[in-house]
Design a protein around this motif. Structure first.
Motif, PDB file in Angstrom:
ATOM      1  N   GLY A 161       6.336   7.224  -6.298  1.00  0.00           N
ATOM      2  CA  GLY A 161       5.044   7.880  -6.430  1.00  0.00           C
ATOM      3  C   GLY A 161       3.882   6.918  -6.277  1.00  0.00           C
ATOM      4  N   HIS A 162       4.051   5.746  -6.868  1.00  0.00           N
ATOM      5  CA  HIS A 162       3.012   4.713  -6.791  1.00  0.00           C
ATOM      6  C   HIS A 162       2.783   4.277  -5.340  1.00  0.00           C
ATOM      7  CE1 HIS A 162       0.748   1.141  -8.108  1.00  0.00           C
ATOM      8  NE2 HIS A 162       1.483   0.452  -7.246  1.00  0.00           N
ATOM      9  N   LEU A 163       3.872   4.018  -4.618  1.00  0.00           N
ATOM     10  CA  LEU A 163       3.748   3.569  -3.236  1.00  0.00           C
ATOM     11  C   LEU A 163       3.209   4.673  -2.332  1.00  0.00           C
ATOM     12  CD1 LEU A 163       7.074   1.538  -2.862  1.00  0.00           C
ATOM     13  CD2 LEU A 163       4.756   0.622  -3.084  1.00  0.00           C
ATOM     14  N   PHE A 164       3.574   5.903  -2.620  1.00  0.00           N
ATOM     15  CA  PHE A 164       3.090   7.019  -1.808  1.00  0.00           C
ATOM     16  C   PHE A 164       1.578   7.184  -1.958  1.00  0.00           C
ATOM     17  CE2 PHE A 164       2.158  11.499  -1.017  1.00  0.00           C
ATOM     18  CZ  PHE A 164       2.793  11.705   0.198  1.00  0.00           C
ATOM     19  N   GLU A 165       1.102   7.042  -3.191  1.00  0.00           N
ATOM     20  CA  GLU A 165      -0.331   7.224  -3.449  1.00  0.00           C
ATOM     21  C   GLU A 165      -1.145   6.002  -3.039  1.00  0.00           C
ATOM     22  OE1 GLU A 165      -1.745   9.946  -4.269  1.00  0.00           O
ATOM     23  OE2 GLU A 165       0.129  11.050  -4.547  1.00  0.00           O
ATOM     24  N   ASN A 166      -0.532   4.841  -3.014  1.00  0.00           N
ATOM     25  CA  ASN A 166      -1.244   3.593  -2.697  1.00  0.00           C
ATOM     26  C   ASN A 166      -0.535   2.933  -1.521  1.00  0.00           C
ATOM     27  OD1 ASN A 166      -3.069   3.455  -5.246  1.00  0.00           O
ATOM     28  ND2 ASN A 166      -1.006   3.769  -6.048  1.00  0.00           N
ATOM     29  N   ARG A 167      -0.997   3.204  -0.328  1.00  0.00           N
ATOM     30  CA  ARG A 167      -0.284   2.802   0.882  1.00  0.00           C
ATOM     31  C   ARG A 167      -0.344   1.306   1.151  1.00  0.00           C
ATOM     32  NH1 ARG A 167       0.361   7.853   3.506  1.00  0.00           N
ATOM     33  NH2 ARG A 167       0.423   9.320   1.766  1.00  0.00           N
ATOM     34  N   GLU A 168      -1.227   0.607   0.485  1.00  0.00           N
ATOM     35  CA  GLU A 168      -1.302  -0.849   0.614  1.00  0.00           C
ATOM     36  C   GLU A 168      -0.826  -1.479  -0.685  1.00  0.00           C
ATOM     37  OE1 GLU A 168      -2.002  -2.219   3.411  1.00  0.00           O
ATOM     38  OE2 GLU A 168      -2.641  -0.395   4.435  1.00  0.00           O
ATOM     39  N   THR A 169      -0.399  -2.755  -0.605  1.00  0.00           N
ATOM     40  CA  THR A 169       0.118  -3.438  -1.779  1.00  0.00           C
ATOM     41  C   THR A 169      -0.920  -3.504  -2.883  1.00  0.00           C
ATOM     42  OG1 THR A 169       1.555  -4.779  -0.397  1.00  0.00           O
ATOM     43  CG2 THR A 169       1.140  -5.572  -2.627  1.00  0.00           C
TER      44      THR A 169
END
Length: 201
Positions: A161-169
């Motif tokens: 979920g975190h990576l999906f919502e925040n596409r950059e590191t």
């Protein structure tokens, strides 16, 4: 040396579970991306190079050693089974060690299992040559996602979920100087009880 022979057939969480975590109900437009994120987060935790030092869904490995140590420590718990142990004898011929010559300790345990000579037995002599001993084993919690402990599944879903919502590191808001961390809050707490820190753990 460890070699992955048969990778897991599935992942610790399903696409449907990840979409539910993300609040996506109908559309399939993001399915490929979500599947990639599940695989990426799983790889971060699972197998030889994973943070946990353990296997999640059932997988088959071989481990090669230069000789028989006093006891063989099997990595990647939980161990399901030892399929066979083969070795090069003093003449260089490959032999299969009979199962009544060794005992496996710690099967299905949370720590690394051990293989020791059976009572009254000793390890056979091997050729003085690299990778003379091969241990074939199966590791993992089970064959499907439901066998993986819920805290680990929750951690994977949280990170997906975190990576999906925040596409950059890292995202920095210039107005507030706030940043988004690489791993979401709570992720480390969920995986901590399952992380193996030392070789003897």
């Amino acid at each position: 040396m460890l070699t992955l022979v048969t990778p897991p057939e599935g992942l610790p969480v399903s696409l449907a579970e990840a979409k539910a975590q993300l609040g996506i109900k109908v559309t399939t437009v993001h399915d490929a991306m979500i599947n990639r994120l599940i695989a990426a987060v799983t790889a971060k935790l699972d197998g030889e190079s994973g943070m946990l030092g353990r296997a999640l869904v059932t997988q088959e490995w071989t481990m090669t050693l230069d000789y028989f140590p006093a006891e063989i420590v099997v990595p990647l718990p939980p161990l399901q089974s030892v399929e066979e142990i083969t070795y090069l004898d003093a003449a260089g011929e490959e032999q299969t060690l009979a199962t009544n010559n060794y005992a496996v300790l710690g099967i299905a345990g949370s720590k690394r299992a051990r293989i020791v000579p059976a009572y009254g037995k000793t390890w056979p002599a091997t050729r003085d040559f690299p990778e003379s001993v091969t241990v074939s084993f199966t590791a993992g919690y089970g064959d499907d996602e439901d066998s993986v402990p819920e805290p680990l599944r929750a951690a994977i879903l949280l990170h997906v979920g975190h990576l999906f919502e925040n596409r950059e590191t890292t995202i920095v808001d210039e107005r507030t100087a706030l940043s988004v961390e690489v791993t979401p809050y709570g992720f480390d707490d969920l995986i901590a009880p399952y992380r193996l820190w030392g070789f003897g753990s």
